[in-house]
Design a protein around this motif. Structure first.
Motif, mmCIF file in Angstrom:
data_model
loop_
_atom_site.group_PDB
_atom_site.id
_atom_site.type_symbol
_atom_site.label_atom_id
_atom_site.label_comp_id
_atom_site.label_asym_id
_atom_site.label_seq_id
_atom_site.Cartn_x
_atom_site.Cartn_y
_atom_site.Cartn_z
ATOM 1 N N ASP A 8 0.818 -1.212 0.000
ATOM 2 C CA ASP A 8 0.000 0.000 0.000
ATOM 3 C C ASP A 8 0.851 1.261 0.000
ATOM 4 O O ASP A 8 0.331 2.362 -0.232
ATOM 5 N N GLU A 9 2.156 1.120 0.291
ATOM 6 C CA GLU A 9 3.047 2.284 0.304
ATOM 7 C C GLU A 9 3.182 2.839 -1.113
ATOM 8 O O GLU A 9 3.290 2.091 -2.086
ATOM 9 N N SER A 10 3.229 4.155 -1.211
ATOM 10 C CA SER A 10 3.261 4.805 -2.523
ATOM 11 C C SER A 10 4.544 4.494 -3.300
ATOM 12 O O SER A 10 4.535 4.458 -4.532
ATOM 13 N N ASP A 11 5.648 4.298 -2.596
ATOM 14 C CA ASP A 11 6.926 4.042 -3.263
ATOM 15 C C ASP A 11 7.309 2.568 -3.212
ATOM 16 O O ASP A 11 8.488 2.210 -3.261
ATOM 17 N N TYR A 12 6.314 1.723 -3.136
ATOM 18 C CA TYR A 12 6.522 0.279 -2.952
ATOM 19 C C TYR A 12 7.423 -0.319 -4.023
ATOM 20 O O TYR A 12 8.444 -0.963 -3.723
ATOM 21 N N ARG A 13 7.111 -0.115 -5.301
ATOM 22 C CA ARG A 13 7.906 -0.707 -6.380
ATOM 23 C C ARG A 13 9.328 -0.174 -6.368
ATOM 24 O O ARG A 13 10.299 -0.934 -6.526
ATOM 25 N N GLN A 14 9.461 1.117 -6.161
ATOM 26 C CA GLN A 14 10.790 1.727 -6.166
ATOM 27 C C GLN A 14 11.629 1.233 -4.999
ATOM 28 O O GLN A 14 12.797 0.874 -5.157
ATOM 29 N N GLU A 15 11.024 1.199 -3.824
ATOM 30 C CA GLU A 15 11.760 0.785 -2.629
ATOM 31 C C GLU A 15 12.213 -0.671 -2.735
ATOM 32 O O GLU A 15 13.320 -1.021 -2.293
ATOM 33 N N ALA A 16 11.387 -1.515 -3.326
ATOM 34 C CA ALA A 16 11.768 -2.917 -3.498
ATOM 35 C C ALA A 16 13.022 -3.043 -4.352
ATOM 36 O O ALA A 16 13.927 -3.824 -4.038
ATOM 37 N N LEU A 17 13.091 -2.245 -5.411
ATOM 38 C CA LEU A 17 14.254 -2.302 -6.299
ATOM 39 C C LEU A 17 15.476 -1.663 -5.650
ATOM 40 O O LEU A 17 16.609 -2.095 -5.876
ATOM 41 N N VAL A 18 15.266 -0.632 -4.844
ATOM 42 C CA VAL A 18 16.379 -0.028 -4.099
ATOM 43 C C VAL A 18 16.987 -1.056 -3.150
ATOM 44 O O VAL A 18 18.208 -1.186 -3.030
ATOM 45 N N GLN A 19 16.130 -1.818 -2.491
ATOM 46 C CA GLN A 19 16.608 -2.790 -1.514
ATOM 47 C C GLN A 19 17.223 -4.022 -2.179
ATOM 48 O O GLN A 19 18.182 -4.599 -1.664
ATOM 49 N N GLU A 69 13.070 2.844 -14.294
ATOM 50 C CA GLU A 69 12.921 2.547 -12.872
ATOM 51 C C GLU A 69 14.253 2.088 -12.278
ATOM 52 O O GLU A 69 14.611 2.448 -11.150
ATOM 53 N N ARG A 70 14.984 1.300 -13.050
ATOM 54 C CA ARG A 70 16.265 0.785 -12.568
ATOM 55 C C ARG A 70 17.275 1.917 -12.386
ATOM 56 O O ARG A 70 18.022 1.948 -11.397
ATOM 57 N N ALA A 71 17.278 2.854 -13.327
ATOM 58 C CA ALA A 71 18.203 3.995 -13.232
ATOM 59 C C ALA A 71 17.868 4.862 -12.018
ATOM 60 O O ALA A 71 18.771 5.334 -11.300
ATOM 61 N N GLU A 72 16.589 5.084 -11.786
ATOM 62 C CA GLU A 72 16.170 5.886 -10.641
ATOM 63 C C GLU A 72 16.565 5.209 -9.329
ATOM 64 O O GLU A 72 17.030 5.866 -8.390
ATOM 65 N N ARG A 123 20.164 4.713 -4.511
ATOM 66 C CA ARG A 123 21.173 3.943 -3.769
ATOM 67 C C ARG A 123 22.477 4.719 -3.658
ATOM 68 O O ARG A 123 23.133 4.723 -2.614
ATOM 69 N N GLN A 124 22.844 5.419 -4.746
ATOM 70 C CA GLN A 124 24.075 6.214 -4.726
ATOM 71 C C GLN A 124 23.974 7.349 -3.715
ATOM 72 O O GLN A 124 24.921 7.611 -2.961
ATOM 73 N N ARG A 125 22.819 8.026 -3.693
ATOM 74 C CA ARG A 125 22.631 9.113 -2.723
ATOM 75 C C ARG A 125 22.676 8.584 -1.292
ATOM 76 O O ARG A 125 23.254 9.210 -0.394
ATOM 77 N N MET A 126 22.053 7.426 -1.078
ATOM 78 C CA MET A 126 22.070 6.826 0.245
ATOM 79 C C MET A 126 23.496 6.484 0.672
ATOM 80 O O MET A 126 23.889 6.698 1.833
ATOM 81 N N LYS A 127 24.282 5.972 -0.259
ATOM 82 C CA LYS A 127 25.673 5.630 0.035
ATOM 83 C C LYS A 127 26.471 6.873 0.399
ATOM 84 O O LYS A 127 27.252 6.873 1.361
#
Length: 343
Positions: A284-295, A311-314, A319-323
């Motif tokens: 139900d989270e709005s960024d569900y698809r994106q967060e799954a790929l980030v993780q 989506e993969r590039a985003e 991930r780069q910003r988080m790093k």
């Protein structure tokens, strides 16, 4: 929506996945007795007879010495049978289907030492225990009243189907004796733990529609490619490890995963390509698809949809910003430690 939909376009090994149809089929009873039905009706004794044998026998083949012939296939489905003692005399049988009868005892099959294929679905069995059958490869005991997994020790067994029974705990499955088993079907039982499934050669494991709250004891299944955990009560994704190096398809549909952060626990699965999380609170989270790929960076498909390059590039950028943020935070903490250290 069926799991055939979930598996569409994903084909790590189509021969193995072909048997995995919609996991809601237990609601339909699959033409057998409904799962969980109380078998209180008493059936009149009805033994297998020579006449029924003549009707059900087929496939004439040479026997072991090559000098004689015998029928090696028997089908006696839906005959209201309660006794198959006669089978003790038919030692050359290789394929036996005794489904949809009222059998409580399969011990006559212990005499069939050439048996390759057995189907005993929809009976009144409380156990799948048999003597070791040296050539048995396929065995199905679906939709019975079986309560345990003891007494199953056939060295060439490749596929074991125990779905729709009353099994609460997996015990007695010896990896030394079941060293050929690659498909284990335990859907629609009463399992509250995945302990006891220590079968390193296993490739396909179906545990949907049980009462599981977590995954445990599967860490060493290095050959497992497909894991179905649909319609359980799983909240945490602990229990997965990098040792599960072959896992490609993971179905967690209809569970209770709330926190998207749990997906980070799947990062160590090097070959995970397809993940099904439909009907979990986290979707139900709005960024569900994106967060799954980030993780899980190597994920190719989530639920029914493959990830697009955009989506993969985003996700890579996030991930780069988080790093970078983590590195800056580490530097800041290090500087603070230096400032506070005595001269």
């Amino acid at each position: 929506m069926s799991d055939e939909d979930d598996l569409e376009d994903f084909d790590p090994d189509q021969d193995d996945l072909e048997k995995e149809d919609d996991e809601k089929e237990t609601e339909e009873g699959e033409d057998y007795r409904k799962e969980g039905e109380d078998f209180t009706e008493d059936w009149m004794p009805n033994a297998l007879t020579e006449d029924l044998m003549k009707e059900g026998l087929s496939l004439l083949c040479k026997t072991g010495n090559g000098l004689a012939h015998a029928y090696v296939k028997l089908e006696v489905k839906e005959r209201d049978l309660t006794d198959i003692s006669l089978l003790r005399s038919y030692i050359h049988l290789r394929y036996v289907d005794v489904s949809e009868n009222h059998l409580t005892d399969l011990s006559p099959l212990n005499y069939l030492t050439h048996l390759l294929w057995l189907k005993a679905d929809g009976n009144r069995l409380r156990s799948a225990r048999l003597d070791e059958l040296p050539y048995l490869q396929i065995a199905s005991f679906a939709y019975n009243q079986i309560t345990d997994t003891e007494g199953i020790s056939h060295p060439r067994l490749v596929s074991l189907d125990l779905k729709g029974n009353r099994i609460r705990m997996v015990t007695g499955l010896d990896p030394q004796k079941l060293n050929s088993l690659h498909t284990l079907e335990l859907r629609g039982n009463q399992l509250d733990s995945t302990l006891g499934i220590n079968l390193p050669k296993l490739k396909n494991l179906f545990l949907a529609q049980n009462m599981l709250k977590k995954v445990e004891g599967l860490e060493n299944l290095s050959n497992l490619t497909t894991l179905h955990l649909r319609d359980n009560q799983i909240e945490t994704l602990s229990g997965f490890s990098g040792e599960m190096k072959s896992l490609q398809y993971l179905n967690l549909r209809g569970n209770m995963v709330t926190d998207l952060g749990e997906l980070a626990k799947l990062r160590d699965l090097p070959k995970l390509r397809a993940l099904v999380l439909l009907e979990n609170p986290c979707t139900d989270e709005s960024d569900y698809r994106q967060e799954a790929l980030v993780q899980v960076a190597h994920l190719e498909r989530l639920d029914k949809d493959f990830y697009e390059e955009e989506e993969r590039a985003e996700a890579d950028e996030i991930r780069q910003r988080m790093k970078e943020d983590q590195e800056h935070e580490a530097e800041h903490d290090h500087e603070e430690d230096l400032d506070q250290s005595p001269n």
